[in-house]
Design a protein around this motif. Structure first.
Motif, PDB file in Angstrom:
ATOM      1  N   ASP A 199      -2.834   4.084  34.954  1.00 58.63           N
ATOM      2  CA  ASP A 199      -3.056   3.313  33.728  1.00 58.63           C
ATOM      3  C   ASP A 199      -4.498   3.401  33.241  1.00 58.63           C
ATOM      4  OD1 ASP A 199      -0.419   2.476  33.612  1.00 58.63           O
ATOM      5  OD2 ASP A 199      -0.778   0.709  34.847  1.00 58.63           O
ATOM      6  N   ILE A 200      -5.377   4.049  34.011  1.00 60.60           N
ATOM      7  CA  ILE A 200      -6.781   4.208  33.604  1.00 60.60           C
ATOM      8  C   ILE A 200      -6.938   5.545  32.897  1.00 60.60           C
ATOM      9  CG2 ILE A 200      -9.166   4.324  34.390  1.00 60.60           C
ATOM     10  CD1 ILE A 200      -8.411   2.646  36.767  1.00 60.60           C
ATOM     11  N   ALA A 323     -11.891   2.267  22.669  1.00 58.93           N
ATOM     12  CA  ALA A 323     -11.193   3.552  22.737  1.00 58.93           C
ATOM     13  C   ALA A 323      -9.695   3.331  22.622  1.00 58.93           C
ATOM     14  CB  ALA A 323     -11.526   4.286  24.039  1.00 58.93           C
ATOM     15  N   PHE A 324      -9.038   4.315  22.025  1.00 53.46           N
ATOM     16  CA  PHE A 324      -7.573   4.322  21.908  1.00 53.46           C
ATOM     17  C   PHE A 324      -7.076   5.661  22.430  1.00 53.46           C
ATOM     18  CE2 PHE A 324      -3.769   5.635  19.584  1.00 53.46           C
ATOM     19  CZ  PHE A 324      -2.907   4.578  19.863  1.00 53.46           C
ATOM     20  N   ASN A 325      -6.035   5.614  23.277  1.00 51.57           N
ATOM     21  CA  ASN A 325      -5.520   6.832  23.892  1.00 51.57           C
ATOM     22  C   ASN A 325      -4.006   6.889  23.783  1.00 51.57           C
ATOM     23  OD1 ASN A 325      -4.399   7.938  26.868  1.00 51.57           O
ATOM     24  ND2 ASN A 325      -5.828   9.284  25.808  1.00 51.57           N
ATOM     25  N   LEU A 326      -3.497   8.071  23.445  1.00 53.71           N
ATOM     26  CA  LEU A 326      -2.058   8.331  23.410  1.00 53.71           C
ATOM     27  C   LEU A 326      -1.770   9.555  24.259  1.00 53.71           C
ATOM     28  CD1 LEU A 326       0.861   8.077  22.389  1.00 53.71           C
ATOM     29  CD2 LEU A 326       0.197   9.432  20.389  1.00 53.71           C
ATOM     30  N   ILE A 341       0.277   4.512  26.139  1.00 53.75           N
ATOM     31  CA  ILE A 341      -0.589   4.098  25.036  1.00 53.75           C
ATOM     32  C   ILE A 341      -1.547   3.049  25.590  1.00 53.75           C
ATOM     33  CG2 ILE A 341      -0.688   3.079  22.740  1.00 53.75           C
ATOM     34  CD1 ILE A 341       2.170   4.004  22.299  1.00 53.75           C
ATOM     35  N   SER A 342      -2.838   3.308  25.471  1.00 53.22           N
ATOM     36  CA  SER A 342      -3.817   2.380  26.045  1.00 53.22           C
ATOM     37  C   SER A 342      -4.973   2.182  25.074  1.00 53.22           C
ATOM     38  CB  SER A 342      -4.348   2.908  27.380  1.00 53.22           C
ATOM     39  OG  SER A 342      -5.052   4.120  27.202  1.00 53.22           O
ATOM     40  N   THR A 343      -5.571   1.028  25.181  1.00 60.26           N
ATOM     41  CA  THR A 343      -6.769   0.719  24.401  1.00 60.26           C
ATOM     42  C   THR A 343      -7.745  -0.037  25.292  1.00 60.26           C
ATOM     43  OG1 THR A 343      -7.608  -0.404  22.421  1.00 60.26           O
ATOM     44  CG2 THR A 343      -5.778  -1.435  23.546  1.00 60.26           C
ATOM     45  N   LEU A 363      -5.652  -2.674  27.656  1.00 58.75           N
ATOM     46  CA  LEU A 363      -4.236  -2.946  27.436  1.00 58.75           C
ATOM     47  C   LEU A 363      -3.499  -1.621  27.504  1.00 58.75           C
ATOM     48  CD1 LEU A 363      -1.784  -4.660  26.546  1.00 58.75           C
ATOM     49  CD2 LEU A 363      -2.505  -4.279  24.180  1.00 58.75           C
ATOM     50  N   THR A 364      -2.483  -1.543  28.366  1.00 62.68           N
ATOM     51  CA  THR A 364      -1.758  -0.300  28.589  1.00 62.68           C
ATOM     52  C   THR A 364      -0.265  -0.528  28.468  1.00 62.68           C
ATOM     53  OG1 THR A 364      -3.485   0.433  30.125  1.00 62.68           O
ATOM     54  CG2 THR A 364      -1.408   1.637  30.154  1.00 62.68           C
ATOM     55  N   PHE A 365       0.384   0.346  27.720  1.00 62.93           N
ATOM     56  CA  PHE A 365       1.842   0.333  27.606  1.00 62.93           C
ATOM     57  C   PHE A 365       2.368   1.671  28.119  1.00 62.93           C
ATOM     58  CE2 PHE A 365       5.620   1.687  25.222  1.00 62.93           C
ATOM     59  CZ  PHE A 365       6.519   0.686  25.590  1.00 62.93           C
TER      60      PHE A 365
END
Length: 447
Positions: A199-200, A323-326, A341-343, A363-365
Motif C-alpha cells: 500500500d506504500i 501525491a496521487f498514484n494510480l 489508488i492512493s493519495t 489513503l489507499t484503495f
C-alpha cells in the motif's frame, strides 16, 4: 637635533605599527545564506577562511557571518555536498548554493535516532538510493528491495497481478523462529507501520534503510530482533511549487510455455494407443476441426500502467508534499487484475521557533476482485472438448462422456469482490527545548 630626529622617527614608526594593528583587527564581516539546489536552507555548514583555523557554522536557517581579511577565500563544507571555495574580493554578502555530491551521499544513512555517517555506525546498515526507487518500475517496496540490497532474502510465491504480502517473505537476519514470524519491523517516518508494504507508493519514498544486525534491538526492543526497515517519505521544501508527473506502461507475455499437443496430435496419439478409446464427442470435434487450446483461452497478453502526480513546495514556516498514484495491472491470466489508488499528504508547519506541527497521512484503495482459471486443469484438459455451449454460455462439463472434468474456466465467471480501503495518518507535535540545544520532544498520534 639628531636625538630629536631619531625620537620623531621612532614615534612615526610606532604610530604606523599601531595603525596597522588596528586595521588588521578590524577585518570586514561577510554574511549570507547557504542553500541546497532545491532551495532548502542548510544548517551546520562549515565556513572556514582558507589556510586558517578561523571558521563558523551556519545556523538552522542557513545563515552565517564571519570576519575575514579583505583578500581571502572562504571554504564551504557539508556532508553529502561538494566542497565549494569562494573568493571574498571585498564582498560583504555572499549567498551560496551547494551542489549534492552523489558519491558521498551514500555515506549518510538514517538510523532510528537520526542521521549519521556510515563510517560512524557500529552496526550494519544497508541503504536503497532514491534513484533506484524512481527509475525502476516497481509495483511495491519489496520488489524495489529484491536484488538491490545484499544479504536480504525476499521470496515471492505469488505470480498474480497483485503483490500479495501474504505470499511475500522478507528475511533479514535469517529464520530465528519455527512458529513465530521472521519478518522485519517496518517503520515509516519514525512510527511502526501496521499496514501492508504493497500500500506504500514507491514514488513517495525519499530514503530506505535496513538495520541488519542485533544493534537494532537497542532502539526498537524485541520487535527489532528480525531486523528493521526504515522508510522516510518525501516532504516539501521552501521555494516555488513543483509539479511532477511520472508514469509508465508495459506489456507482459508468458515465456517457456510447455509445447502441448493440439487436437490433431492428441487424436492421433490416442488412436495409436487404443483405437476404441475415442469417444463420440471427441470424434465429432475432430471431424469438424473445432478443437481448442485451453491455455490460449485462459491466458492473455498482460498490461500494466502506473501514473504518479505530486505537488510539493512551501514557505519558510510551512512545507507540503501531496501525491496521487494510480496503479492498474492486468495479469497474463484472464480476470487476474489489481488496481491501487492512493493519495498522500505530508505537511509541516512551524508555529514558532520551538514548536512544529505536522502530519503524514495516506489513503489507499485496493481492488483485487476476480478469480482466474484453474491452471492445474488448463494444462491437463483434453483439447477435443467444448469450453462453451452453442449459445456462448460456459459449458460446465466440456467432455460429455467424462463428467469428472469440470470446466477450468469456472473461476473466471464467478462473481468475486475483493476490495480494501486503508487510512493511515501520523500526526505529530515536535517541541525543541530552547534552553538545551539539540534536545527535542516529539509526540506522535497514529490512526
Amino acid at each position: 637635533m639628531k636625538l630629536y630626529s631619531i625620537l620623531s622617527k621612532s614615534n612615526y614608526l610606532l604610530l604606523f605599527l599601531f595603525y596597522s594593528l588596528v586595521c588588521s583587527s578590524q577585518n570586514p564581516t561577510v554574511s549570507g545564506v547557504i542553500k541546497a539546489r532545491s532551495g532548502e536552507p542548510l544548517p551546520g555548514v562549515s565556513v572556514v577562511v582558507k589556510g586558517t583555523t578561523v571558521g563558523v557554522a551556519s545556523d538552522f536557517d542557513g545563515n552565517y557571518s564571519i570576519s575575514v581579511p579583505e583578500v581571502s577565500t572562504l571554504v564551504f563544507r557539508f556532508i553529502g555536498y561538494k566542497t565549494l571555495e569562494v573568493d571574498v574580493s571585498l564582498k560583504k554578502s555572499i549567498n551560496v548554493i551547494m551542489e549534492e555530491d552523489i558519491n558521498s551521499l551514500d555515506e549518510i544513512v538514517i538510523v532510528g535516532y537520526g542521521t549519521q555517517k556510515k563510517s560512524d555506525i557500529t552496526g550494519t546498515v544497508a541503504s536503497l538510493d532514491q534513484e533506484r526507487l524512481e527509475s525502476v518500475p516497481n509495483v511495491d517496496i519489496s520488489q524495489a528491495i529484491q536484488g538491490a540490497i545484499p544479504g536480504i532474502s525476499i521470496t515471492t510465491l505469488s505470480s498474480g497481478a497483485a503483490p500479495s504480502n501474504d505470499d511475500t517473505s522478507i528475511v533479514i537476519r535469517g529464520k530465528n523462529s519455527i512458529l513465530a514470524s521472521n519478518g522485519p519491523l517496518v517503520v515509516v517516518d519514525g512510527v511502526p507501520y501496521q499496514g501492508q508494504l504493497r500500500d506504500i507508493n514507491p514514488n513517495d519514498v525519499k530514503s530506505l534503510e535496513i538495520l541488519k544486525d542485533a544493534s537494532s534491538a537497542a532502539i526498537y526492543g524485541s520487535r527489532g530482533a528480525n531486523g528493521v526497515i526504515l522508510i522516510t517519505t518525501k516532504g516539501g521544501v521552501e521555494g516555488k511549487t513543483v509539479i511532477k508527473y511520472d508514469g509508465y506502461s508495459s506489456i507482459q507475455q508468458l515465456s517457456n510455455l510447455p509445447n502441448l499437443m493440439d487436437g490433431e496430435e492428441f487424436y492421433n496419439f490416442k488412436k495409436d494407443r487404443d483405437p476404441d478409446a475415442i469417444t463420440v464427442s471427441e470424434q465429432e470435434i475432430y471431424d469438424n476441426k473445432s478443437w481448442v487450446s485451453w491455455p490460449d483461452i485462459a491466458l492473455r497478453t498482460g498490461f500494466s500502467q502506473n501514473h504518479n502526480l505530486s505537488v510539493s513546495g512551501g514557505s519558510k514556516n510551512t512545507k507540503f508534499y501531496t501525491a496521487f498514484n494510480l496503479l492498474d495491472v492486468k495479469g497474463i491470466a484472464k480476470n487476474d487484475n489489481y488496481q491501487r489508488i492512493s493519495t498522500r499528504v505530508n505537511l509541516d508547519t512551524k508555529i514558532n521557533s520551538w514548536l512544529t506541527l505536522g502530519t503524514r497521512s495516506t489513503l489507499t484503495f485496493g481492488d483485487q476482485s476476480g478469480n482466474s482459471a484453474n491452471f492445474s486443469d488448463v494444462f491437463w484438459m483434453n483439447p477435443l472438448t467444448k469450453p462453451y455451449n452453442d449459445d456462448g454460455s460456459l459449458n460446465i462439463y466440456p467432455w460429455e462422456e467424462d463428467t469428472f472434468w469440470s470446466n477450468p474456466l469456472e473461476g473466471v465467471y464467478m462473481k468475486n469482490t475483493n476490495t480494501s480501503t486503508q487510512i493511515v495518518t501520523n500526526n505529530f507535535l515536535n517541541i525543541e527545548i530552547p534552553s538545551i540545544e539539540g534536545l527535542q520532544f516529539r509526540l506522535n498520534t497514529v490512526v
